[in-house]
Write a protein that holds these residues in place. Sequence first.
Motif, mmCIF file in Angstrom:
data_model
loop_
_atom_site.group_PDB
_atom_site.id
_atom_site.type_symbol
_atom_site.label_atom_id
_atom_site.label_comp_id
_atom_site.label_asym_id
_atom_site.label_seq_id
_atom_site.Cartn_x
_atom_site.Cartn_y
_atom_site.Cartn_z
ATOM 1 N N MET A 1 6.882 -12.406 -15.923
ATOM 2 C CA MET A 1 6.140 -11.367 -15.192
ATOM 3 C C MET A 1 7.134 -10.422 -14.510
ATOM 4 S SD MET A 1 2.860 -11.991 -12.704
ATOM 5 C CE MET A 1 2.137 -10.663 -11.740
ATOM 6 N N LEU A 2 6.749 -9.172 -14.403
ATOM 7 C CA LEU A 2 7.609 -8.179 -13.770
ATOM 8 C C LEU A 2 7.708 -8.423 -12.267
ATOM 9 C CD1 LEU A 2 6.261 -4.970 -15.577
ATOM 10 C CD2 LEU A 2 8.336 -6.259 -16.113
ATOM 11 N N SER A 3 8.767 -7.884 -11.648
ATOM 12 C CA SER A 3 8.892 -7.982 -10.194
ATOM 13 C C SER A 3 7.874 -7.040 -9.536
ATOM 14 C CB SER A 3 10.304 -7.597 -9.753
ATOM 15 O OG SER A 3 10.503 -6.210 -9.926
ATOM 16 N N ASP A 4 7.650 -7.274 -8.248
ATOM 17 C CA ASP A 4 6.688 -6.441 -7.520
ATOM 18 C C ASP A 4 7.045 -4.962 -7.614
ATOM 19 O OD1 ASP A 4 5.399 -8.747 -6.849
ATOM 20 O OD2 ASP A 4 5.964 -8.726 -4.730
ATOM 21 N N ILE A 5 8.319 -4.641 -7.430
ATOM 22 C CA ILE A 5 8.697 -3.221 -7.442
ATOM 23 C C ILE A 5 8.569 -2.641 -8.839
ATOM 24 C CG2 ILE A 5 11.198 -3.713 -7.693
ATOM 25 C CD1 ILE A 5 10.258 -0.893 -5.496
ATOM 26 N N GLN A 6 8.812 -3.458 -9.857
ATOM 27 C CA GLN A 6 8.632 -2.960 -11.232
ATOM 28 C C GLN A 6 7.163 -2.640 -11.501
ATOM 29 O OE1 GLN A 6 10.541 -6.325 -13.111
ATOM 30 N NE2 GLN A 6 12.253 -5.063 -13.843
ATOM 31 N N ILE A 7 6.281 -3.537 -11.067
ATOM 32 C CA ILE A 7 4.846 -3.295 -11.262
ATOM 33 C C ILE A 7 4.412 -2.053 -10.492
ATOM 34 C CG2 ILE A 7 2.542 -4.214 -10.764
ATOM 35 C CD1 ILE A 7 3.703 -7.014 -11.370
ATOM 36 N N SER A 8 4.898 -1.954 -9.265
ATOM 37 C CA SER A 8 4.552 -0.789 -8.440
ATOM 38 C C SER A 8 5.010 0.501 -9.115
ATOM 39 C CB SER A 8 5.207 -0.934 -7.062
ATOM 40 O OG SER A 8 5.041 0.235 -6.294
ATOM 41 N N ARG A 9 6.228 0.478 -9.660
ATOM 42 C CA ARG A 9 6.783 1.696 -10.228
ATOM 43 C C ARG A 9 6.125 2.064 -11.567
ATOM 44 N NH1 ARG A 9 12.376 1.233 -8.684
ATOM 45 N NH2 ARG A 9 11.651 2.035 -6.679
ATOM 46 N N GLN A 10 5.573 1.057 -12.271
ATOM 47 C CA GLN A 10 4.858 1.310 -13.533
ATOM 48 C C GLN A 10 3.467 1.904 -13.304
ATOM 49 O OE1 GLN A 10 4.310 -2.130 -15.896
ATOM 50 N NE2 GLN A 10 6.311 -2.006 -16.865
ATOM 51 N N THR A 11 2.966 1.736 -12.084
ATOM 52 C CA THR A 11 1.588 2.135 -11.818
ATOM 53 C C THR A 11 1.411 3.639 -11.930
ATOM 54 O OG1 THR A 11 1.337 0.273 -10.312
ATOM 55 C CG2 THR A 11 -0.250 2.069 -10.077
ATOM 56 N N GLN A 12 0.332 4.040 -12.592
ATOM 57 C CA GLN A 12 -0.042 5.451 -12.640
ATOM 58 C C GLN A 12 -0.704 5.772 -11.308
ATOM 59 O OE1 GLN A 12 0.483 7.312 -15.609
ATOM 60 N NE2 GLN A 12 0.056 9.082 -14.318
ATOM 61 N N ILE A 13 0.007 6.416 -10.427
ATOM 62 C CA ILE A 13 -0.510 6.653 -9.081
ATOM 63 C C ILE A 13 -1.364 7.922 -9.068
ATOM 64 C CG2 ILE A 13 0.158 7.166 -6.695
ATOM 65 C CD1 ILE A 13 2.521 5.311 -7.060
ATOM 66 N N THR A 14 -2.557 7.815 -8.535
ATOM 67 C CA THR A 14 -3.456 8.959 -8.389
ATOM 68 C C THR A 14 -2.964 9.831 -7.230
ATOM 69 O OG1 THR A 14 -5.266 7.541 -9.097
ATOM 70 C CG2 THR A 14 -5.883 9.614 -8.021
ATOM 71 N N PRO A 15 -2.944 11.155 -7.387
ATOM 72 C CA PRO A 15 -2.555 11.997 -6.240
ATOM 73 C C PRO A 15 -3.380 11.619 -5.006
ATOM 74 C CG PRO A 15 -2.760 13.334 -8.206
ATOM 75 C CD PRO A 15 -3.255 11.964 -8.578
ATOM 76 N N ILE A 16 -2.725 11.460 -3.891
ATOM 77 C CA ILE A 16 -3.390 10.915 -2.709
ATOM 78 C C ILE A 16 -4.503 11.853 -2.225
ATOM 79 C CG2 ILE A 16 -1.835 11.829 -0.924
ATOM 80 C CD1 ILE A 16 -3.200 8.204 -1.122
ATOM 81 N N ALA A 17 -4.360 13.151 -2.526
ATOM 82 C CA ALA A 17 -5.425 14.087 -2.151
ATOM 83 C C ALA A 17 -6.716 13.757 -2.897
ATOM 84 C CB ALA A 17 -4.996 15.529 -2.444
ATOM 85 N N ASP A 18 -6.600 13.268 -4.136
ATOM 86 C CA ASP A 18 -7.787 12.871 -4.902
ATOM 87 C C ASP A 18 -8.406 11.602 -4.315
ATOM 88 O OD1 ASP A 18 -7.110 14.995 -6.468
ATOM 89 O OD2 ASP A 18 -6.393 13.813 -8.163
#
Lengths: 567, 567
Positions: A1-18
């Motif tokens: 399994m990936l590390s926490d930071i790897q998973i976080s960095r892979q995440t498609q982050i939605t613009p926070i304004a949305d």
Amino acid sequence: MLSDIQISRQTQITPIADIAAQMGLHPNEFRCYGTTRAKVDLTALARVAKQPRGKMVLVTAITPTPFGEGKTVTSIGLTQALHQLGKRVCACLRQPSMGPVFGIKGGAAGGGNAQIVPMEELNLHLTGDIHAVSAAHNLAAAAIDARVHHEQRLGAEEFTRQSGLAALHIDPQHIVWNRVMDHNDRALRSIRIGLGNNGPERQSSFDITAASELMAVLALSQDLADMRRRLGQLLLAFDVNGVPITAEQLGVAGAMAAILREAIEPTLMQTINGAPCLIHTGPFANIAHGNSSVIADEIALGLNDIVVTEGGFGSDMGFEKFCNIKARASGIHPDCVVLVATLKALKSHAGVAASEIHYPNIDALAQGMSNLNWHIANVKKYGLPVVVAINRFPDDTESELQWLTEQALAAGADAVELSLAFAHGADGATDLAAAVVACLQQPANFTHLYSTELGLLNSLQQLATRGYGASAIELSAQAEQQLAQIVALGADHLPICMAKTQMSVSHDPRLKGAPTDFVLPIVGLKLNAGAGFVTAFAGNIMTMPGLGVKPGYLKLDIDENGDIQGF
Amino acid sequence: MLSDIQISRQTQITPIADIAAQMGLHPNEFRCYGTTRAKVDLTALARVAKQPRGKMVLVTAITPTPFGEGKTVTSIGLTQALHQLGKRVCACLRQPSMGPVFGIKGGAAGGGNAQIVPMEELNLHLTGDIHAVSAAHNLAAAAIDARVHHEQRLGAEEFTRQSGLAALHIDPQHIVWNRVMDHNDRALRSIRIGLGNNGPERQSSFDITAASELMAVLALSQDLADMRRRLGQLLLAFDVNGVPITAEQLGVAGAMAAILREAIEPTLMQTINGAPCLIHTGPFANIAHGNSSVIADEIALGLNDIVVTEGGFGSDMGFEKFCNIKARASGIHPDCVVLVATLKALKSHAGVAASEIHYPNIDALAQGMSNLNWHIANVKKYGLPVVVAINRFPDDTESELQWLTEQALAAGADAVELSLAFAHGADGATDLAAAVVACLQQPANFTHLYSTELGLLNSLQQLATRGYGASAIELSAQAEQQLAQIVALGADHLPICMAKTQMSVSHDPRLKGAPTDFVLPIVGLKLNAGAGFVTAFAGNIMTMPGLGVKPGYLKLDIDENGDIQGF
């Protein structure tokens, strides 16, 4: 399994304004800090106060063990699952202190596939609120020593002539306001300050910022005006006649409010699957009151059907303080409680060694169950439904999980569900989410554990006996004296914030499971007039952690792209 | 006239994204923090490094007096005027320390109609960079004491067994890394830490964060990789055999880099009339090197025709350190120098009392001129053109202004202009701007004051005699010993950062005007291996200010709307 930071960095982050817009915030009610963080303006608070409130789910846990129970993972996983089920849901969580981040834990943004992202932003600085608390706290500390210095150096008359201020005659040996730092810094636990010509020379210390009364003020304030009023009430010192000196009298409360002007606004972030999360304030639950802010709860409840929050450590700690301190300040109580347990942790309560903890052992589980049963019963004391969430680990056996489920139901749990949020994110917590939704259909019959009307001594006795299962309390001579002083100051009807170990429901970390027949020692009492509670010290409680032999900072670095690695 | 905060709040602020776009930043090269602040991504640095650089204007001043010369007002007013004249111009300024904000000054964002807005955001936190410097600095400090604690407690062998790390055998009496705080806190100047069982018990102190070597590292780094390298080189302590221990050896440099990851990005703000301003780092000029960052300069010069920056205090301080430290690190030198003076300040140098300072007094002015002449000549030593800016006050007489203008021209100034930027903003500084533009037509013949090739002792002698006009230097026994150690460490060829009073061009604040025949005492030398300079202490220099009898924090508060008042 990936590390926490790897998973976080892979995440498609939605613009926070949305995320903000989806949550129902108006465009003028938030300010983006980049595309991943937003400060929520307090105009949103004023608007949503008029709307019907959603339901509050509080996630707590059995008594912590060195194995980690995964409470934050469960809170975030539950939020993710509710979001995936189409509920209007928001998590309200505390900002991690950098002390533990560099000291022991690595990070505190959940883990695996149940995380707040970007996790390194949550773990480092975020939008600077904890720094603002340190700065406001230490300004007051510098102001006190400077005032004593100048009054002593010049004499009262000349001081007044030069400054236009009345002398305060602060007793330098009776200053009750420490300094703070957001690090685990053992060397600052006990220090001597003001040496040389920089007096008054006196004994002092630094606490970790999470233990600052200002952190509690920020967390318990209902709005800016309430914060400003509480800051004025902060009790900083006593004068040579034993009369209390407040931050208002020192003239520093206004500047502290200016320093905290942006820190009173919650920060909006998101889970891995785009559910909103309000991060706000960071009091520890052992040496402070252990819950995120009232303002974040109010905003989240006004805009969502369900809000998921967590109380620090076991249900004797953050949950108890939510019910007896925060609920009194806000009028908001939990509607449903999720109690996190693991097979490993229960075996650990039975004394099983780390090397043996992975093996099936129903006998040990049966013995360790006493702790789970204690926490189920504890939640029930407050009139609340409780869903036990078993945070499942890969090597847990079906037979043990089945046995535990039956036992927990027999002990009074309203439901018991497995959570696999770490491995599977929202998908791993859908059963848990469904059980929580079912529980929320029934009205909660919330009650505080004790009435504050009967005075502080009664409150202490109730909390110790009915709250923890102690046979009695025993006040030290110093605590007796402090009690008398608090009564004399008319602050006898405030709730209690117990500073005690999180490693036992008692004051003694060696007493695992469900200890009985112990006497709870109260060695000190401290009036927190700004926060609005009295801190009681059950033994010599450390308010400044230290770094261990192999601290967490060793792993952290930036790579050639400037990305942070090591979480 | 309105107060500074009133003027700031009345300003029609342009959305910072528009300012960024007008400056030539691409949309992916900045992140907005609300609508008034933006962090500039370091990808912009990499891009603009390939573009032709604009010209650098450095604003300095005569020796400071209690009346305030208005250097920052002049820098911002000049920027506003150049912007109004249609030039592509950007100001590069330091972030104010909160210590002086609460201690004495109120604010440090310019003043009147020459301001960076919103001024309260600049003065409080901004985007948290100074807090990040404190946090990174104090992590290293906590790490050192924790390492000594555990090695002493366990013994070297057991320490290694438990941690997997080789013992460092740090000498607790030879730790050269203090703690820092961004406050004026006299009581922390001299302290004893590690009392009780929290040892090693030792003498220590806090400096103000502006004096942290980390602030200099941040200001002098060329990019992230350079910062990371410098952090590793930080000299924290010596072991029991006198061998230096670096942050890399302690394993803390990576975590410090992670903490400083966002702080290395300059913050974009704007002047009252919408000219861009990069705010970055905040070293004081008396106890540190007194200039904003290399990275901000590089970005600003790559995108603008003219960049206006300032060196702290008089030209013997921030300007000298720009030329001898920062220009060596960056390869960027000033093309034109603006030297700020006032009638009042010159009279003050002649010993005129505050009560008499408003009256015309050509004799006093003639005597005080010696200081202005000294600074004109000082700038000329570096081969640079100098424009004298007389910051005009309402009660200044025409005849005195005329006399001063003639005298300054006679003393070698390339131009002399009045500045009325405080009262009239851009309109008050158009003549000054025109004179600066004219000066920039001629090539500068920049030269450093001393060569570092000839070793530290020669550099010290050159700086003292040619730089300040001393007859000689005198090293204390301790400084002699430290010099030998620095030579032994092979760090003999670094430039000098002189820690000395800003109130005289000499080491003695009582010597006004243009003192001669003084011997400059060097009482200590400190190798800053990360920053890349050696700090020399000309007397006992305070690195932690104190709060006065009537500190600035008394005026600050929030009003019923939550707006900050009192600046």
